[in-house]
Write an enzyme that holds these catalytic residues in place. Structure first.
Site, PDB file in Angstrom:
ATOM      1  N   ASN A 280      55.511  49.378  42.485  1.00 17.44           N
ATOM      2  CA  ASN A 280      55.333  48.102  42.370  1.00 17.44           C
ATOM      3  C   ASN A 280      54.580  47.469  43.065  1.00 17.44           C
ATOM      4  O   ASN A 280      56.108  47.325  44.039  1.00 17.44           O
ATOM      5  CB  ASN A 280      56.094  46.735  41.387  1.00 17.44           C
ATOM      6  CG  ASN A 280      55.999  45.881  40.849  1.00 17.44           C
ATOM      7  OD1 ASN A 280      54.490  45.382  41.613  1.00 17.44           O
ATOM      8  ND2 ASN A 280      56.453  44.706  40.530  1.00 17.44           N
TER       9      ASN A 280
ATOM     10  N   LYS B 278      53.300  45.205  43.647  1.00 10.00           N
ATOM     11  CA  LYS B 278      53.373  43.660  44.070  1.00 10.00           C
ATOM     12  C   LYS B 278      51.972  42.686  44.788  1.00 10.00           C
ATOM     13  O   LYS B 278      50.761  42.930  44.693  1.00 10.00           O
ATOM     14  CB  LYS B 278      54.307  42.651  44.576  1.00 10.00           C
ATOM     15  CG  LYS B 278      56.161  43.234  43.690  1.00 10.00           C
ATOM     16  CD  LYS B 278      57.031  42.994  44.324  1.00 10.00           C
ATOM     17  CE  LYS B 278      58.407  43.072  43.122  1.00 10.00           C
ATOM     18  NZ  LYS B 278      60.074  42.952  43.865  1.00 10.00           N
TER      19      LYS B 278
ATOM     20  N   HIS C 298      58.475  41.430  34.096  1.00 11.21           N
ATOM     21  CA  HIS C 298      58.793  40.581  35.552  1.00 11.21           C
ATOM     22  C   HIS C 298      59.064  40.083  35.767  1.00 11.21           C
ATOM     23  O   HIS C 298      58.924  38.803  35.345  1.00 11.21           O
ATOM     24  CB  HIS C 298      57.654  41.605  36.430  1.00 11.21           C
ATOM     25  CG  HIS C 298      58.162  41.587  38.027  1.00 11.21           C
ATOM     26  ND1 HIS C 298      58.723  41.164  38.716  1.00 11.21           N
ATOM     27  CD2 HIS C 298      58.716  43.380  38.424  1.00 11.21           C
ATOM     28  CE1 HIS C 298      59.153  41.410  40.300  1.00 11.21           C
ATOM     29  NE2 HIS C 298      59.187  42.813  39.739  1.00 11.21           N
TER      30      HIS C 298
ATOM     31  N   GLU D 254      59.539  37.890  38.000  1.00  8.39           N
ATOM     32  CA  GLU D 254      58.791  36.863  39.090  1.00  8.39           C
ATOM     33  C   GLU D 254      57.706  36.582  38.127  1.00  8.39           C
ATOM     34  O   GLU D 254      57.504  35.149  38.136  1.00  8.39           O
ATOM     35  CB  GLU D 254      57.972  38.063  40.021  1.00  8.39           C
ATOM     36  CG  GLU D 254      58.989  38.505  41.392  1.00  8.39           C
ATOM     37  CD  GLU D 254      58.442  39.597  42.177  1.00  8.39           C
ATOM     38  OE1 GLU D 254      57.745  40.142  42.229  1.00  8.39           O
ATOM     39  OE2 GLU D 254      60.080  40.301  42.632  1.00  8.39           O
TER      40      GLU D 254
ATOM     41  N   GLU E  63      65.696  45.679  35.749  1.00 12.85           N
ATOM     42  CA  GLU E  63      65.765  44.946  36.946  1.00 12.85           C
ATOM     43  C   GLU E  63      66.807  43.580  37.427  1.00 12.85           C
ATOM     44  O   GLU E  63      65.980  42.599  36.626  1.00 12.85           O
ATOM     45  CB  GLU E  63      64.360  44.319  37.584  1.00 12.85           C
ATOM     46  CG  GLU E  63      63.199  45.457  37.697  1.00 12.85           C
ATOM     47  CD  GLU E  63      62.326  46.026  38.152  1.00 12.85           C
ATOM     48  OE1 GLU E  63      61.466  46.757  38.623  1.00 12.85           O
ATOM     49  OE2 GLU E  63      61.386  44.582  37.829  1.00 12.85           O
TER      50      GLU E  63
ATOM     51  N   GLY F 205      64.587  42.340  46.293  1.00  7.92           N
ATOM     52  CA  GLY F 205      63.825  42.394  47.151  1.00  7.92           C
ATOM     53  C   GLY F 205      65.251  41.425  47.677  1.00  7.92           C
ATOM     54  O   GLY F 205      64.712  41.529  48.978  1.00  7.92           O
TER      55      GLY F 205
ATOM     56  N   SER G 166      65.988  47.082  44.219  1.00  8.56           N
ATOM     57  CA  SER G 166      66.152  47.762  46.488  1.00  8.56           C
ATOM     58  C   SER G 166      66.106  49.331  46.135  1.00  8.56           C
ATOM     59  O   SER G 166      66.973  49.635  47.117  1.00  8.56           O
ATOM     60  CB  SER G 166      67.839  46.710  46.627  1.00  8.56           C
ATOM     61  OG  SER G 166      67.159  45.361  47.086  1.00  8.56           O
TER      62      SER G 166
HETATM   63  P1  13P Z   1      62.375  45.927  45.226  1.00  2.91           P
HETATM   64  O1  13P Z   1      62.791  47.390  45.029  1.00  2.91           O
HETATM   65  O2  13P Z   1      61.582  45.409  46.599  1.00  2.91           O
HETATM   66  O3  13P Z   1      63.795  45.647  45.204  1.00  2.91           O
HETATM   67  O4  13P Z   1      61.217  45.225  44.496  1.00  2.91           O
HETATM   68  C1  13P Z   1      61.870  46.321  43.249  1.00  2.91           C
HETATM   69  C2  13P Z   1      60.790  44.661  41.676  1.00  2.91           C
HETATM   70  O5  13P Z   1      60.912  43.953  41.795  1.00  2.91           O
HETATM   71  C3  13P Z   1      59.765  46.779  41.064  1.00  2.91           C
HETATM   72  O6  13P Z   1      59.500  45.868  40.413  1.00  2.91           O
END
Ligand code: 13P
Length: 251
Positions: free
Chosen positions: A10, A12, A93, A95, A165, A171, A208
């Site tokens: 992803n 983003k 997601h 976010e 997640e 992150g 992560s």
């Molecule tokens: P990270 O791998 O940066 O923690 O992000 C995970 C994520 O949100 C994948 O959709």
């Protein structure tokens, strides 16, 4: 039992054309591919990634409109994605739940639109740190599944993926321990079984994941892959994670 892995990136809101050119120069054509690799770039780069990526890589979008067509400025419909031969779409997601106030009800509509357009949804669920610390993880996860998936959806002959997640691991460099993640994945599977006993849905872990922790996570019984943010922006790191899945699967 043979377990096929889904290793999904992803990106983003990252990448640009020069990043994409450089990224795919790291992919050698002889890369083994017994597992699935998926890359989800921002919409505007879907076509560029499709043009540059080796053909075994599947492409996914990061969002879909719950509407079919019309006056919805800034949105992209399921039909438009399918029209570009996009195979997957990330839905729900954290976010988007947080910054765009997406509710479980809206997420369900998006999931239905994806299915209608033959896109494979990657449904994201996960608890916040406050929810984990107050022992609400299973309740929250249970709600996120039951409000979106029902017997009709699970009975249909459609494929989809779930990504667990934990928000506190996204992150942050903090990762759920393999045991913690496996426990939640087993719980997710048990809820899916309650809704529809025979549907097998691969459950990916996200938060992560990187090459240094991928092996121990992917080896867990109920973990069928990863949805990877930060580490997927480094092509060699992402390929390493994919190759770890290859090694586990092929012994
Ligand atoms: P990270 O791998 O940066 O923690 O992000 C995970 C994520 O949100 C994948 O959709």
């Amino acid at each position: 039992m043979d377990k096929k892995y889904f290793i999904a990136a992803n990106w983003k809101m990252n990448a640009d054309l020069s990043f994409i050119n450089e990224y795919f120069s790291a992919f050698k054509s002889e890369l083994e591919n017994s597992n699935d690799m998926i890359i989800c770039p921002p919409d505007i780069y879907l076509q560029s990634v499709m043009d540059k990526a080796p053909s075994f890589i599947s492409i996914g979008a990061q969002n879909i409109s719950q509407h079919e067509v019309g006056a919805f400025t800034g949105e992209c419909s399921g039909h438009m994605l399918a029209d570009h031969s996009i195979e997957y779409v990330i839905i729900g997601h954290s976010e988007r739940r947080e910054y765009h106030r997406e509710s479980n009800e809206e997420i369900k509509l998006k999931l239905l639109k994806a299915i209608e357009n033959n896109l494979i949804p990657i449904l994201c669920i996960g608890e916040s740190i406050e929810q984990r610390e107050s022992d609400q993880t299973f309740e929250v996860i249970g709600q996120q599944i039951r409000r979106v998936l029902d017997r009709d959806i699970l009975s249909a002959d459609t494929q989809f993926l779930i990504a667990y997640e934990p928000i506190w691991a996204i992150g942050t460099g903090l990762t759920a321990t393999p045991e913690m993640a496996n426990e939640v994945h087993a719980f997710i599977q048990s809820i899916l079984n309650e809704i529809h006993s025979s549907k097998i849905i691969p459950i990916l872990y996200g938060g992560s994941m990187k090459s240094s922790n991928a092996k121990e996570l992917l080896q867990m019984e109920h973990i069928h892959g990863g949805l990877i943010g930060g580490a997927s922006l480094d092509a060699s790191e992402f390929i390493k994670i994919y190759n770890i899945a290859e090694e586990i699967r092929n012994g």
